[in-house]
Design a protein around this motif. Structure first.
Motif, PDB file in Angstrom:
ATOM      1  N   GLN A 265      10.649  11.727   3.903  1.00 49.31           N
ATOM      2  CA  GLN A 265      10.425  12.878   3.022  1.00 49.31           C
ATOM      3  C   GLN A 265      11.734  13.622   2.760  1.00 49.31           C
ATOM      4  O   GLN A 265      12.006  14.048   1.645  1.00 49.31           O
ATOM      5  CB  GLN A 265       9.411  13.850   3.642  1.00 49.31           C
ATOM      6  CG  GLN A 265       7.967  13.363   3.607  1.00 49.31           C
ATOM      7  CD  GLN A 265       7.347  13.473   2.230  1.00 49.31           C
ATOM      8  OE1 GLN A 265       8.013  13.266   1.220  1.00 49.31           O
ATOM      9  NE2 GLN A 265       6.057  13.766   2.173  1.00 49.31           N
ATOM     10  N   ARG A 266      12.527  13.774   3.813  1.00 50.07           N
ATOM     11  CA  ARG A 266      13.821  14.454   3.639  1.00 50.07           C
ATOM     12  C   ARG A 266      14.736  13.654   2.714  1.00 50.07           C
ATOM     13  O   ARG A 266      15.434  14.217   1.873  1.00 50.07           O
ATOM     14  CB  ARG A 266      14.510  14.654   4.991  1.00 50.07           C
ATOM     15  CG  ARG A 266      13.900  15.777   5.810  1.00 50.07           C
ATOM     16  CD  ARG A 266      14.486  15.797   7.212  1.00 50.07           C
ATOM     17  NE  ARG A 266      13.750  16.717   8.071  1.00 50.07           N
ATOM     18  CZ  ARG A 266      14.187  17.929   8.393  1.00 50.07           C
ATOM     19  NH1 ARG A 266      15.345  18.361   7.948  1.00 50.07           N
ATOM     20  NH2 ARG A 266      13.465  18.706   9.163  1.00 50.07           N
ATOM     21  N   LEU A 267      14.686  12.327   2.860  1.00 44.19           N
ATOM     22  CA  LEU A 267      15.522  11.486   2.001  1.00 44.19           C
ATOM     23  C   LEU A 267      15.053  11.601   0.546  1.00 44.19           C
ATOM     24  O   LEU A 267      15.880  11.678  -0.379  1.00 44.19           O
ATOM     25  CB  LEU A 267      15.466  10.024   2.469  1.00 44.19           C
ATOM     26  CG  LEU A 267      16.262   9.030   1.621  1.00 44.19           C
ATOM     27  CD1 LEU A 267      17.718   9.450   1.495  1.00 44.19           C
ATOM     28  CD2 LEU A 267      16.178   7.618   2.215  1.00 44.19           C
ATOM     29  N   ALA A 268      13.746  11.619   0.362  1.00 43.88           N
ATOM     30  CA  ALA A 268      13.216  11.766  -0.998  1.00 43.88           C
ATOM     31  C   ALA A 268      13.653  13.104  -1.595  1.00 43.88           C
ATOM     32  O   ALA A 268      14.013  13.197  -2.773  1.00 43.88           O
ATOM     33  CB  ALA A 268      11.695  11.651  -0.987  1.00 43.88           C
ATOM     34  N   LEU A 269      13.637  14.146  -0.751  1.00 39.40           N
ATOM     35  CA  LEU A 269      14.076  15.462  -1.228  1.00 39.40           C
ATOM     36  C   LEU A 269      15.571  15.432  -1.568  1.00 39.40           C
ATOM     37  O   LEU A 269      16.000  15.979  -2.597  1.00 39.40           O
ATOM     38  CB  LEU A 269      13.776  16.527  -0.175  1.00 39.40           C
ATOM     39  CG  LEU A 269      14.163  17.956  -0.531  1.00 39.40           C
ATOM     40  CD1 LEU A 269      13.452  18.420  -1.802  1.00 39.40           C
ATOM     41  CD2 LEU A 269      13.845  18.916   0.609  1.00 39.40           C
ATOM     42  N   ALA A 270      16.349  14.782  -0.718  1.00 43.51           N
ATOM     43  CA  ALA A 270      17.791  14.662  -0.984  1.00 43.51           C
ATOM     44  C   ALA A 270      18.019  13.964  -2.323  1.00 43.51           C
ATOM     45  O   ALA A 270      18.874  14.378  -3.115  1.00 43.51           O
ATOM     46  CB  ALA A 270      18.466  13.883   0.145  1.00 43.51           C
ATOM     47  N   THR A 271      17.248  12.914  -2.564  1.00 45.60           N
ATOM     48  CA  THR A 271      17.368  12.183  -3.827  1.00 45.60           C
ATOM     49  C   THR A 271      17.039  13.097  -5.003  1.00 45.60           C
ATOM     50  O   THR A 271      17.731  13.100  -6.026  1.00 45.60           O
ATOM     51  CB  THR A 271      16.397  10.975  -3.837  1.00 45.60           C
ATOM     52  OG1 THR A 271      16.566  10.249  -2.627  1.00 45.60           O
ATOM     53  CG2 THR A 271      16.671  10.069  -5.017  1.00 45.60           C
ATOM     54  N   ALA A 272      15.983  13.901  -4.835  1.00 43.02           N
ATOM     55  CA  ALA A 272      15.568  14.805  -5.902  1.00 43.02           C
ATOM     56  C   ALA A 272      16.640  15.842  -6.210  1.00 43.02           C
ATOM     57  O   ALA A 272      16.753  16.311  -7.341  1.00 43.02           O
ATOM     58  CB  ALA A 272      14.261  15.498  -5.512  1.00 43.02           C
TER      59      ALA A 272
END
Ligand SMILES: Nc1ncnc2c1ncn2[C@@H]1O[C@H](COP(=O)(O)OP(=O)(O)O)[C@@H](O)[C@H]1O
Ligand SMILES: [Mg+2]
Lengths: 302, 283
Positions: free
Chosen positions: A143-150
């Motif tokens: 989830q954190r990685l997805a947020l970083a990507t966003a």
């Protein structure tokens, strides 16, 4: 040739309907997301949240109606990553790639500079795990990685679909602070959840859906801020008329012959006295938020 | 649908990084190299498989190179299929589409796959040539011009098949399904269709219009383009019937015509992928 985003930070959903075969996932949904606030998008499982968010992001084509981001359909925006960042459920990195590699690839795709990768890794607290393969990540790290990507494109709007899933309590608290900070810097956040408790402390505004339609939208405290008073009295009809004359219109006749009034207890007592109605009981109850949510969504909460 | 259709340099770079950072490309390069070596090492075997073609002609090495290239195109297409379907298999399509848009992603993948397909063809030529020189030492060497010509055709055919693979993968989405469809089509379905189309024509008589359709099927078209040059070196005025035998077609067009046919198929495949992939709900 793409459409220039208008810079407003707004999302506007109007009359959105989406059918999958015979399933009507979303029905005539309209709402707007404004900058400077966290908009909570609340509804039980299967109520159409994911479908709505994916329609906003151009991943699902509406059957009818529209979803515009800064004035244009997402797919027509020029430089969409600088407008919206999205964290969706079925979204991830190739399992064999490290988080850093994944972010480098994504940064290249959106035209973000290389150093932005380290910035977003730091923003989401993933620096230490950045060089591990994403396939080995816990749900919370994913989830954190997805947020970083966003965040790579430094967007004006964040859209998140049930981001609390897989986060531990510290993770949820961290995300709450992050989203509030993001919104209060003048940007927009639209975040979905099926759990009221998770979102109640984060959201400034709420859009509540059930069965694909909107059942409430407005300020988050509007949902639970309304006082409710239960009254037992000698003449419910006369009291109701007297209250109506004073502008109190939300009055329900309840089973035991009493009234449920959306007003403050002092006002109800004074009105009863002036109208010559005897009070036998006056109970003030703040409508419990969870109960209100259950009532709005027909009790079908998983 | 996005109106910024062409991928930016960044999107191209991202797709290239993605393609090269997973095992697929070199895992498929291994059989390409092995087959090129085997086919050309045993070129004599190949020539005996083609009835009526004698040893000792300069065309033999070219013909076995062309055969190796024909096999290479299948791996180029497989790589394209895997490249396109991996996004759905690993559920990364959402991120990719959000960041880069659907059409730019399709075009960037097509470009990257074409590059990898071209590299496979180059690998097959280099290894095939070395193996051929070792294995068929006695045979006369083909001219440099012939080798260069065949290489160019091989690179183009492999690149086009790689793009067709990307299109197929984008339309079908399911990785295993798309791989099976590709292999069944190339190795069975198209041969069967060709057989049926040719069945109305008597041996030795001029091919019917229906039989001529065989040359317009994509795998056949690629083979025609590849075998045209070696056939002319081998057979002179019988070149056309050699191509017919090798590619399993009737009344083949010249190499450039066959390349044009394959180009049209590739364009059509991309167009279908554009429409189907552009409308699909990604959920
Ligand atoms: N791709 C799809 N095909 C068919 N039905 C779907 C699809 N996606 C969602 N649905 C259905 O649409 C409804 C809403 O789903 P969804 O938007 O995922 O709800 P939520 O995110 O609120 O749980 C559900 O009944 C779900 O089964
Ligand atoms: Mg959902």
């Amino acid at each position: 040739m793409g459409r220039e985003p208008d810079g407003s930070g707004r999302i506007e959903v109007s009359g959105l309907t989406k059918r999958f075969g015979t399933v009507e996932a979303v029905r005539g949904l309209s709402f707007a997301v404004e900058p400077g606030a966290v908009t909570g998008f609340l509804g039980p499982n299967g109520s159409g949240k994911t479908t709505t968010l994916r329609a906003i992001l151009g991943l699902v084509a509406p059957t009818a109606g529209s979803a515009l981001v800064e004035g244009a359909p997402y797919a027509e925006l020029t430089g969409p990553a600088r407008v919206v960042g999205a964290v969706l459920e079925a979204q991830g990195a190739h399992p064999a790639r490290t988080a850093r590699r994944h972010l480098q690839v994504c940064a290249s795709a959106v035209g973000a500079p290389e150093q932005r990768v380290d910035e977003v890794l730091a923003l989401v607290g993933l620096i230490d795990a950045a060089d591990r393969a994403a396939g080995g990540y816990s749900l919370g790290m994913a989830q954190r990685l997805a947020l970083a990507t966003a965040l790579l494109g430094d967007p004006r709007i964040l859209v998140l679909d049930e981001p609390g899933n897989g986060l531990d309590p510290q993770g949820i608290a961290w995300l709450r602070e992050f989203l509030r900070g993001f919104a209060h810097s003048g940007r927009s956040v639209l975040v979905s959840s099926h759990q009221l408790a998770e979102i109640a402390q984060t959201a400034d505004r709420l859009v509540v859906i059930s069965g694909g339609t909107c059942v409430y939208q407005g300020p988050a405290d509007g949902l639970h801020g309304r006082p409710a008073v239960r009254v037992r009295c000698s003449d419910p009809v006369r009291l109701a008329e007297a209250l109506a004359a004073r502008g109190v219109l939300e009055i329900d006749h309840v089973a035991d012959g009493g009234l449920a009034v959306a007003a403050d207890a002092v006002l109800v007592g004074d009105t009863a006295l002036a109208a010559g109605v005897a009070l036998y009981g006056l109970v003030e109850e703040r409508a419990d938020l969870e109960a209100m949510f259950l009532r709005l969504t027909g009790g079908g909460v998983a | 649908m996005t109106t910024d259709l062409l991928p930016t340099a960044g999107v191209l770079r991202a797709e290239a990084l993605k393609a090269l950072s997973v095992r697929t490309w070199w895992a498929l390069a291994i059989p390409v190299g092995l087959l090129a070596v085997m086919v050309n090492l045993f070129g004599g075997l190949f020539s005996s498989a083609v009835a009526g073609v004698g040893d000792g002609l300069p065309g033999i090495l070219l013909a076995s190179l062309a055969y190796a290239l024909s096999l290479t195109t299948v791996f180029a297409a497989l790589h394209g299929v895997v490249l396109a379907t991996a996004e759905f298999r690993h559920r990364t399509a959402t991120t990719t589409y959000l960041l880069a848009g659907r059409v730019p992603t399709l075009l960037a993948k097509a470009a990257v796959a074409a590059g990898v397909g071209a590299a496979y063809a180059l690998l097959a030529i280099v290894l095939g040539l070395l193996a051929g020189l070792l294995g068929q030492g006695a045979a006369p060497l083909p001219s440099v011009g012939g080798i260069v010509m065949l290489s160019v055709v091989g690179i183009v055919v492999a690149a086009l098949w790689a793009v067709l693979g990307v299109a197929l993968g984008t339309v079908l989405v399911n990785q295993a399904g798309a791989v099976v469809v590709l292999l069944v089509y190339v190795f069975a379905a198209e041969n069967l269709v060709s057989l049926i189309l040719r069945s109305g024509t008597e041996e030795g008589s001029a091919p019917s219009a229906i039989a001529r359709l065989t040359s317009f099927l994509p795998a056949n078209a690629g083979d025609i383009a590849l075998y045209d040059l070696p056939a002319r070196e081998l057979g002179g005025r019988f070149a056309s019937s050699i191509v017919e035998g090798l590619a399993g077609v009737a009344g083949p067009p010249p190499a450039w015509g066959a390349l044009l046919v394959l180009l049209v198929w590739t364009g059509a495949g991309l167009a279908v992928a554009w429409v189907v992939g552009g409308r699909r709900d990604v959920t």
